[in-house]
Design a protein around this motif. Structure first.
Motif, short mmCIF file in Angstrom:
data_model
loop_
_atom_site.label_atom_id
_atom_site.label_comp_id
_atom_site.label_asym_id
_atom_site.label_seq_id
_atom_site.Cartn_x
_atom_site.Cartn_y
_atom_site.Cartn_z
N ASP A 166 0.87 -1.17 0.00
CA ASP A 166 0.00 0.00 0.00
C ASP A 166 0.91 1.22 0.00
O ASP A 166 1.66 1.44 0.95
N PHE A 167 0.84 2.00 -1.09
CA PHE A 167 1.69 3.19 -1.18
C PHE A 167 0.98 4.45 -0.66
O PHE A 167 1.40 5.56 -0.96
N GLY A 168 -0.11 4.24 0.08
CA GLY A 168 -0.91 5.37 0.56
C GLY A 168 -0.11 6.42 1.33
O GLY A 168 -0.46 7.60 1.33
N ALA A 169 0.98 6.01 1.96
CA ALA A 169 1.75 6.95 2.78
C ALA A 169 2.73 7.80 1.95
O ALA A 169 3.25 8.79 2.46
N VAL A 170 2.99 7.39 0.74
CA VAL A 170 4.01 8.10 -0.06
C VAL A 170 3.52 8.60 -1.43
O VAL A 170 4.14 9.47 -2.04
N ALA A 171 2.39 8.04 -1.90
CA ALA A 171 1.97 8.29 -3.29
C ALA A 171 1.66 9.77 -3.57
O ALA A 171 2.06 10.30 -4.61
#
Ligand code: AMP
Ligand code: MG
Length: 331
Positions: A158-163
């Motif tokens: 899950d790239f939610g923190a960096v996208a």
């Protein structure tokens, strides 16, 4: 040249001159959030259209809500090839996993899913379920050779923190390539700015209060920086009178409870700012401060604690103003 032609030509020139002094604004909904972009420059409109197309393209790579996205395919199949952009996010995420002692861990996905933060009904999981799922969370067990990612059985990314930070950095490149001279964008509150307004003035970025109160924690006056904030107030639910938010501490599987209510990272690098805002929120003030002292040239921070204490790192002095009292963290 005939007089009337000259008049038309002068008119066009004046109009173009005016255009670059008037901001062009574009709004869109992508990456699960509202985005607004404002830009100055004679081709600002075209530049913003291209930026919007780029945002949509990146969203289609990383959306865990879209089954065909690159990330979803990797999660479903357990492995898959990565595009250059996903490769860059992978490299950054894995290096931040190391640098933050695992506070930023992109293999958090199955735990996000268990809590229902991926779109299903949100609920507090049982201890048993959580223990089983948390055992899958460990970015050091991802195999990545620069081209292909392979996950362990049950893992998901899950790239939610960096996208969004990566995306805002990319948008700045697209705008600059298109001759934009100044821009301020907000991807769901994650801000990045470049250049200046036509009168040479800098951008003013207000930091939201986590309790939704009026006014700002403070205002930054700056340029060529990403200003990215993480807070539990952004996405949460309540169960039995308790609030559960979307930033998970990978060491417990529960919403991070580090004593911080808001973390803002200021950096030239959007993706780094985003990753660190999430990580520092998990780590808490003391560990975040230690991390900053290792590379004070790469980023700065604004931290708010549950007790209402506000801290800024020393280089932000002079660009930060606030009605609240704040302490300065020195190197
Ligand atoms: P942000 O708003 O940048 O702080 O990112 C929060 C999002 O990152 C969440 O909605 C999750 O998708 C993901 N996330 C939550 N906790 C973590 C964590 N500890 N490490 C990496 N990603 C996380
Ligand atoms: Mg983040």
């Amino acid at each position: 040249m005939k007089k009337w032609k000259l008049i038309i030509l002068t008119g066009i020139l004046l109009l173009t001159g005016c255009q670059s002094k008037t901001p062009v604004t574009k709004e869109l909904f992508a990456m699960d959030t509202y985005m607004t972009m404002t830009a100055y420059g004679k081709d600002a409109e075209k530049a913003l259209d291209q930026a919007a197309a780029e945002i949509r393209r990146l969203d289609q790579l990383w959306s865990v809500g879209q089954k065909k996205s690159e990330v979803s395919q990797i999660n479903q199949n357990g492995s898959g090839p990565v595009s250059p952009e996903t490769g860059e996010l992978m490299d950054l995420s894995l290096s931040l996993y190391e640098a933050t002692d695992g506070a930023l861990d992109i293999t958090i996905y199955p735990v996000m899913d268990l809590w229902g933060f991926t779109g299903k009904d949100r609920k507090v999981p049982s201890d048993e379920e959580l223990e089983k799922t948390l055992a899958k969370v460990d970015a050091s067990r991802i195999r990545y050779d620069g081209q292909t990612v392979t996950l362990e059985e049950g893992q998901g990314i899950d790239f939610g923190a960096v996208a969004k930070g990566y995306t805002s950095g990319r948008v700045m490149e697209v705008l600059a390539e298109n001759g934009v001279t100044g821009a301020l964008i907000s991807l769901g509150g994650n801000v990045q700015c470049m250049g200046t307004k036509p009168d040479g003035s800098l951008w003013r970025v207000g930091i939201q209060k986590p309790d939704g109160g009026e006014g700002y924690l403070g205002v930054l006056t700056l340029t060529d920086k990403a200003v990215i904030t993480s807070g539990g107030y952004e996405r949460y639910f309540e169960e039995n009178g308790k609030t559960y938010h979307h930033i998970i501490d990978p060491s417990t599987g529960f919403p991070a409870d580090s004593g911080l209510t808001s973390v803002t990272i200021v950096s030239e690098e959007g993706a780094l700012a985003d990753g660190l805002s999430t990580a520092c929120f998990v780590m808490g003030k003391d560990k975040a401060y230690e991390l900053w002292k290792k590379s004070p040239d790469r980023f700065d921070m604004i931290l708010l604690t549950e007790e209402g204490e506000l801290y800024i790192t020393a280089p932000l002095q002079g660009m930060f103003t606030s009605d609240m009292e704040f302490s300065v963290l020195e190197e």
